[in-house]
Design an enzyme around this catalytic site. Structure first.
Site, PDB file in Angstrom:
ATOM      1  N   SER A 142       0.840  -1.195   0.000  1.00  0.00           N
ATOM      2  CA  SER A 142       0.000   0.000   0.000  1.00  0.00           C
ATOM      3  C   SER A 142       0.873   1.242   0.000  1.00  0.00           C
ATOM      4  CB  SER A 142      -0.897   0.018   1.250  1.00  0.00           C
ATOM      5  OG  SER A 142      -1.561   1.250   1.404  1.00  0.00           O
ATOM      6  N   TYR A 156      -1.747  -0.820  10.258  1.00  0.00           N
ATOM      7  CA  TYR A 156      -1.920  -1.187   8.841  1.00  0.00           C
ATOM      8  C   TYR A 156      -0.696  -0.778   8.029  1.00  0.00           C
ATOM      9  CZ  TYR A 156      -3.853  -0.960   4.089  1.00  0.00           C
ATOM     10  OH  TYR A 156      -4.059  -1.109   2.742  1.00  0.00           O
TER      11      TYR A 156
END
Length: 250
Positions: A142, A156
């Site tokens: 990401s 995350y």
């Protein structure tokens, strides 16, 4: 860029980006084994869509942080298609929820790390016996793994940074076997992920700050995955490829 009759496993392949990848690869003739976890309705509808096009894919529910479920998924794919694994796409993962460090405990941190890193570790480890020269692995990292993520996304972002490093390590380790390992680092993609976790005004601000002045689409990400799986990307490995419309440069 043919993937005709190549066996490709996709985790998290029933909704959003995973769904777009499944449909793209099916259109290009791949034999597909699709894992899903909580997206039963989406999986059923996607399976019916593929059947209407006479595509017989394997759909199997399972938790990719469970070694038992991972082994079962791979074994059933091999049994159904009777061939080695040519591609593995690890889409499974998620943010779970936004929590600042004072709201987090160790169990939450471990849950997010397991979801995003351990799932890729397990699927790669247990797919390898069925992979050979020319196989390709695509992990999902990401933009958050590069820039630390937004508010409450430290767990995350850290887990996706770990995926990026793991991707580089696997590229070095598996390269001599002719197996390529790359990762995608999507930015703001229009999916239910951001519907659930990102405020509308923040999405608008990010889109406006992007040189292309918009969010990306799942279909655009799926096209990149197809390229990375194909022989057209035969000299690419260890790459953490940004797809964020130019919002940040690595």
């Amino acid at each position: 860029m043919t993937l005709q009759n190549k066996l490709i496993l996709i985790t998290g392949g029933a909704r959003d980006i995973g769904r777009a990848i499944t449909k793209n690869l099916a259109k290009n003739g791949a034999n597909l084994a699709i894992n899903f976890y909580g997206s039963l309705d989406e999986a059923n509808s996607l399976e019916n869509e593929l059947k209407e096009d006479n595509i017989d894919a394997l759909f199997l529910q399972g938790d990719m942080t469970s070694e038992v479920d991972v082994k079962n998924f791979i074994d059933q794919a091999i049994t159904k298609f009777g061939t080695n694994i040519h591609g593995l796409v690890n889409v499974s993962g998620g943010l779970v929820e936004r929590r600042t460090i004072d709201q987090m405990d160790l169990d939450f941190l471990n849950k997010v790390m397991h979801l995003n890193l351990n799932s890729s570790f397990l699927t790669i480890k247990h797919s390898l016996p069925f992979m050979s020269d020319g196989s390709s692995i695509v992990n999902f990292a990401s933009q958050a793994g590069r820039d630390g993520g937004g508010p409450g996304a430290s767990a995350y972002a850290s887990s996706k940074g770990a995926v990026m490093t793991f991707t580089r390590s696997m590229a070095k380790e598996l390269g001599p076997k002719g197996i390529r390992v790359n990762a995608l680092c999507p930015g703001m993609i229009s999916t239910t992920f951001h519907d659930n976790f990102t405020k509308t005004e923040i999405r608008s601000n990010v889109a406006n700050a992007t040189p292309l002045k918009r969010e990306g689409t799942s279909d655009e990400i799926a096209s990149i995955v197809k390229f990375l799986l194909s022989n057209d990307a035969s000299f690419l490995t260890g790459v953490n490829l940004d797809s964020n419309g130019g919002l940040i440069f690595s």
